[in-house]
Design an enzyme around this catalytic site. Structure first.
Site, PDB file in Angstrom:
ATOM      1  N   CYS A 192      -6.260 -11.210  -0.126  1.00  0.00           N
ATOM      2  CA  CYS A 192      -6.025 -10.657   1.202  1.00  0.00           C
ATOM      3  C   CYS A 192      -7.256  -9.844   1.558  1.00  0.00           C
ATOM      4  O   CYS A 192      -7.903  -9.282   0.676  1.00  0.00           O
ATOM      5  CB  CYS A 192      -4.786  -9.754   1.136  1.00  0.00           C
ATOM      6  SG  CYS A 192      -4.453  -8.830   2.639  1.00  0.00           S
ATOM      7  N   ASP A 232       0.822  -1.212   0.000  1.00  0.00           N
ATOM      8  CA  ASP A 232       0.000   0.000   0.000  1.00  0.00           C
ATOM      9  C   ASP A 232       0.866   1.276   0.000  1.00  0.00           C
ATOM     10  O   ASP A 232       1.934   1.305   0.600  1.00  0.00           O
ATOM     11  CB  ASP A 232      -0.853  -0.045   1.276  1.00  0.00           C
ATOM     12  CG  ASP A 232      -2.017   0.909   1.234  1.00  0.00           C
ATOM     13  OD1 ASP A 232      -2.095   1.719   0.302  1.00  0.00           O
ATOM     14  OD2 ASP A 232      -2.856   0.827   2.150  1.00  0.00           O
ATOM     15  N   TRP A 262      -4.170  -8.780  -3.867  1.00  0.00           N
ATOM     16  CA  TRP A 262      -5.520  -8.214  -4.029  1.00  0.00           C
ATOM     17  C   TRP A 262      -6.140  -8.079  -2.653  1.00  0.00           C
ATOM     18  O   TRP A 262      -6.619  -9.045  -2.083  1.00  0.00           O
ATOM     19  CB  TRP A 262      -6.342  -9.153  -4.910  1.00  0.00           C
ATOM     20  CG  TRP A 262      -7.696  -8.667  -5.308  1.00  0.00           C
ATOM     21  CD1 TRP A 262      -8.719  -8.307  -4.487  1.00  0.00           C
ATOM     22  CD2 TRP A 262      -8.183  -8.531  -6.647  1.00  0.00           C
ATOM     23  NE1 TRP A 262      -9.818  -7.961  -5.227  1.00  0.00           N
ATOM     24  CE2 TRP A 262      -9.519  -8.085  -6.557  1.00  0.00           C
ATOM     25  CE3 TRP A 262      -7.635  -8.756  -7.912  1.00  0.00           C
ATOM     26  CZ2 TRP A 262     -10.311  -7.869  -7.694  1.00  0.00           C
ATOM     27  CZ3 TRP A 262      -8.422  -8.538  -9.026  1.00  0.00           C
ATOM     28  CH2 TRP A 262      -9.732  -8.090  -8.919  1.00  0.00           C
ATOM     29  N   ASP A 263      -6.146  -6.870  -2.132  1.00  0.00           N
ATOM     30  CA  ASP A 263      -6.573  -6.637  -0.752  1.00  0.00           C
ATOM     31  C   ASP A 263      -8.029  -6.170  -0.711  1.00  0.00           C
ATOM     32  O   ASP A 263      -8.611  -5.751  -1.731  1.00  0.00           O
ATOM     33  CB  ASP A 263      -5.643  -5.578  -0.132  1.00  0.00           C
ATOM     34  CG  ASP A 263      -5.579  -5.624   1.379  1.00  0.00           C
ATOM     35  OD1 ASP A 263      -6.374  -6.366   1.987  1.00  0.00           O
ATOM     36  OD2 ASP A 263      -4.743  -4.904   1.955  1.00  0.00           O
ATOM     37  N   ASN A 278     -10.211  -4.228   2.533  1.00  0.00           N
ATOM     38  CA  ASN A 278     -10.029  -3.904   3.943  1.00  0.00           C
ATOM     39  C   ASN A 278     -11.266  -3.462   4.711  1.00  0.00           C
ATOM     40  O   ASN A 278     -11.141  -2.911   5.802  1.00  0.00           O
ATOM     41  CB  ASN A 278      -8.939  -2.841   4.090  1.00  0.00           C
ATOM     42  CG  ASN A 278      -7.554  -3.454   3.929  1.00  0.00           C
ATOM     43  OD1 ASN A 278      -7.198  -4.361   4.660  1.00  0.00           O
ATOM     44  ND2 ASN A 278      -6.797  -2.987   2.962  1.00  0.00           N
ATOM     45  N   ASP A 303      -3.166 -10.623   9.330  1.00  0.00           N
ATOM     46  CA  ASP A 303      -2.262  -9.499   9.586  1.00  0.00           C
ATOM     47  C   ASP A 303      -1.419  -9.745  10.823  1.00  0.00           C
ATOM     48  O   ASP A 303      -0.475  -8.998  11.094  1.00  0.00           O
ATOM     49  CB  ASP A 303      -3.061  -8.204   9.778  1.00  0.00           C
ATOM     50  CG  ASP A 303      -3.356  -7.537   8.447  1.00  0.00           C
ATOM     51  OD1 ASP A 303      -2.755  -7.934   7.437  1.00  0.00           O
ATOM     52  OD2 ASP A 303      -4.200  -6.619   8.424  1.00  0.00           O
TER      53      ASP A 303
HETATM   54  C1  DGJ Z   1      -4.207  -5.073   5.017  1.00  0.00           C
HETATM   55  C2  DGJ Z   1      -3.297  -6.197   4.634  1.00  0.00           C
HETATM   56  O1  DGJ Z   1      -3.680  -7.358   5.306  1.00  0.00           O
HETATM   57  C3  DGJ Z   1      -1.870  -5.799   4.936  1.00  0.00           C
HETATM   58  O2  DGJ Z   1      -1.014  -6.869   4.645  1.00  0.00           O
HETATM   59  C4  DGJ Z   1      -1.507  -4.597   4.135  1.00  0.00           C
HETATM   60  O3  DGJ Z   1      -1.513  -4.902   2.771  1.00  0.00           O
HETATM   61  C5  DGJ Z   1      -2.482  -3.471   4.433  1.00  0.00           C
HETATM   62  N1  DGJ Z   1      -3.843  -3.877   4.285  1.00  0.00           N
HETATM   63  C6  DGJ Z   1      -2.223  -2.284   3.540  1.00  0.00           C
HETATM   64  O4  DGJ Z   1      -3.154  -1.310   3.712  1.00  0.00           O
END
Ligand code: DGJ
Length: 741
Positions: A519, A360, A470-471, A473, A541
């Site tokens: 991810c 990121d 490919w995240d 969040n 994480d």
């Molecule tokens: C969440 C991911 O699990 C982390 O490894 C990292 O890529 C962060 N996001 C970056 O914002």
């Protein structure tokens, strides 16, 4: 033929060397369930296992009936597999047999990921059409039996063959009635940074289970449950597994009725789900994979591991050794320049690392997590030559280049949001909830999926990107599809998931050499659906070695080590502040897809030397780790969880790797033994330990040991013999076993 049909008794018997699944068309035309369990002889009738007639409403006697597709309002008062609202508002259905087909092989489910075969002799499929004459609804129940696995893949397709609109309110992928209630329900439950911990509870009358209404499978629960006999552990005893090949809202639950029958159903969560079927339209459920083990949880996991590794994961990376990577996230967070990244990459390369991943912060004006998601143009303040320059310089060092992206998201502070505020999910007129300062893009809308395809394809063409992380969040709040009419909002979540799959499908087909790691704030979408596109996923994480023991143990219940991204990070650990030895961090991460998550340039000379050795060790063993049988030995969820052990044994039994971990040291501890499993009793193994450190345990085990001895008596976990204070807390050892002299 593994699908036997007896027209005389109406029975269908799906059978392989390990398991039988038997159903029958009853006299009244309903599809009744007879049996799922260890293989039964073919050529016999089992119709006596269930009452021939569907017992209709009679003080609940309908509950005795075991149906393949139970419906509501029929006298079976338990949870249904199918609810379809009809033009008159009723939901009563009379599903009766109209046709069936048996064919060799297995067909894909349009728009959804599923397990597959490489040749038609690997599986046989039965499709059973059940129709409701009044509404015109046809339910096609699909069953695939694999030649090589004690597993049945189930799915359902619903077609509106009538003249009026239908609304599906529940369409499960599978429903299974087991004849008694003596089970413990296992789920993989937790939270961010402690995903997929093993949770067990004895079944009680009524419903119990896990679900997600987050728009993703989630950190909290996984689309997998198992029913095991009380007391059953890793080896020996009955277990059924239920796994859903899906990444969105799901439900997996077991209901014990008043007669002690256990109904288990798995599929899209009916809560909030409503799918309109106009005349002529069809709906397909995701696939559920049901597995049976007579040999405990270990064998159940082996079934899922092999099936998902070889017949769910796809593409060139399915069978290829995965590169050891270094990811800059915990090393730099958002604070990097090109030269800092190249510094990390250079040191990592010297230590044997093969892939550098830029996480990121490389785009827009993203110096923290408050902006820029959606603006996928490189930030030239940090990377003046752009991605291509960085990627080429990394490649010139002899490393591959990987890139992080979070395509499903948009920051309120972004050019994308300024241009398309309506692309973010939300209910018009109501505030949107911000989570990590971001919104979710509405992937139920094809034009947004198209935009994202253009962005990702453009990036992949602009620079030599070999790997994509490919995240995702945050989960979906204020769910609402602005492009859907009010009466079709119940389709929103599933349409989102279909949009995501179409995007992943297109990208992975168009860039077949690309390795994708999924991810979601760690392991928030670690499920079989994503695994079909991304053969590896970031487990959590939480990179602390001790926390990882539980997370990786739980994850391994359903998912193969080849899917589990596991990295060594710096200490004090960024999630829990714990300081563990570098060797123990590696010993935990070895059992997965290995890498580093730190600032390699900041490593001391001693750490560099250790890491050089670790990377070489992993490379020597990575094929065994990816393809071997994973056997769990000492559980972090049992007793005080202080000692944990697991192993990987090659298919031919010639090689094994055993990981042993002791969380806290205990004073004046006596000797212990660690009994292994899965070795060849007649073979003799040369045992060595890693790292070589002069601990008594090394000498006590070094040399030749019979497989029979290693399984019967075990490895020696020596008494401290004055060495205890040197072991300290968080001590670990890897044992290498190689058959021969
Ligand atoms: C969440 C991911 O699990 C982390 O490894 C990292 O890529 C962060 N996001 C970056 O914002």
């Amino acid at each position: 033929m593994p699908v036997f049909h007896d027209p005389g008794t109406g029975e269908f018997h799906l059978r392989n060397d390990f398991t039988s699944y038997i159903l029958r068309v009853h006299e009244g035309g309903q599809a009744g369930q007879l049996y799922f369990g260890p293989a039964l002889a073919a050529g016999r009738s089992y119709r006596h296992l269930s009452p021939g007639e569907f017992a209709s409403f009679d003080n609940g006697a309908g509950d005795f009936s075991r149906l393949e597709c139970p419906v509501r309002g029929s006298g079976d008062f338990r949870a249904p597999a199918l609810v379809a609202e009809q033009a008159d508002g009723s939901t009563v259905l009379d599903l009766v047999y109209v046709a069936h087909r048996v064919y060799a092989g297995k067909r894909p489910i349009a728009g959804l990921p599923s397990t597959y075969v490489e040749s038609d002799d690997e599986a046989d499929t039965l499709e059973l059409d059940l129709a409701d004459a009044r509404s015109g609804l046809v339910a096609t129940l699909g069953y695939t039996i694999f030649r090589d696995f004690p597993a049945i893949a189930r799915r359902m397709e619903l077609r509106n063959g009538g003249q009026s609109r239908l609304i599906l309110r529940c369409a499960m992928s599978a429903s299974l009635d087991l004849p008694d209630p003596r089970w413990e329900l296992l789920s993989l439950s937790g939270a961010w940074a402690r995903e997929r911990h093993l949770a067990a509870r004895a079944l009680a009358p009524g419903s119990q289970g896990v679900s997600s209404e987050r728009g993703a499978s989630g950190h909290q629960h996984n689309p997998f449950i198992a029913l095991k006999r009380p007391g059953v552990g890793e080896a020996g005893g009955e277990v059924y597994g239920f796994s859903l090949v899906y990444s969105g809202n799901f439900l997996a639950e077991a209901e014990v009725d008043s007669f002690g029958i256990t109904r288990t159903r798995i599929g899209i969560d009916p809560a909030g789900f409503a799918w309109t079927l106009e005349p002529g339209e069809s709906f397909r459920t995701p696939e559920a994979v049901l597995a049976y083990s007579a040999s405990g949880l270990g064998a159940l996991s082996e079934t899922y591991h092999r099936l998902y590794r070889t017949r769910l994961a796809r593409g060139v990376w399915r069978d290829k050794a995965r590169p050891v990577l270094v990811n800059n996230w915990e090393g730099t967070y958002f604070d990097f320049t090109e030269s800092r990244l190249l510094g990390i990459a250079g040191v990592a390369r010297d230590l044997g690392v093969e892939l550098f991943v830029l996480d990121d912060g490389w785009f827009g004006r993203r110096d923290d997590d408050t902006s820029s998601l959606g603006d996928w143009a490189v930030d030239e303040r940090k990377l003046p030559g752009g991605l291509a320059s960085l990627a080429r310089r990394v490649e010139a060092m002899g490393l591959k280049f990987g890139l992080w992206i979070e395509p499903e998201m948009v920051s309120p502070r972004s050019e994308l949001f300024a241009a398309h505020p309506d692309w973010a999910i939300g209910v018009p007129g109501r505030p949107r909830t911000e989570t990590r300062n971001q919104y979710v893009l509405d992937l139920s809308r094809p034009e947004i999926v198209e935009h994202l395809y253009g962005v990702i394809a453009g990036l992949l063409r602009s620079a030599p990107v070999s790997y994509l992380k490919w995240d995702m969040n945050r989960n979906i709040t204020e769910p609402y599809g602005a492009a859907l009419p009010p009466g079709r909002q119940g389709e929103f979540f599933h349409r989102y998931t279909l949009g995501l799959y179409s995007l992943l499908d297109r990208i992975t087909r168009e860039f077949p050499g690309l390795l994708v790691e999924s991810c979601a704030s760690g392991g928030g979408r670690f499920d079989p659906g994503l695994l079909a596109y991304a053969p590896q996923a970031w487990v959590s994480d939480d990179t602390d070695a001790v926390e990882r023991l539980k997370i990786q143990w739980g994850t391994s219940l359903c998912y193969p080590l080849s899917s589990m991204g596991a990295h060594v990070s710096a200490v004090p650990n960024h999630q829990v502040g714990r300081i563990t030895p570098l060797s123990t961090r590696a010993a935990a991460a070895f059992f997965g897809v290995f890498g580093y998550e730190l600032d390699a340039a900041a490593l001391s000379p001693a750490e560099r030397a250790e890491i050089l050795d670790q990377v070489a060790f992993y490379k020597r063993h990575r094929e065994l780790i990816a393809t071997g049988r994973f056997l769990r030995l000492l559980s972090p969820f049992e007793g005080d969880g202080n000692e944990v052990a697991w192993s990987c044994v090659s298919e031919d039994g010639n090689e094994a790797l055993v990981g042993f971990y002791r969380v806290l040291n205990r004073p004046f501890a006596g000797p212990r033994r660690l009994r292994l499993r899965g070795l060849s009793p007649a073979k003799v193994y040369r045992v060595s330990t890693w790292p070589e450190a002069g601990d008594p345990v090394d000498a006590d085990n070094a040399g030749l040991r019979g497989g029979d001895e290693l399984m019967g008596a075990g490895l020696l976990l020596s008494a401290e013999r004055g060495y205890g204070s040197r072991r300290g807390d968080f001590w670990s050892r890897i044992f290498e076993l190689r058959a021969g002299n």
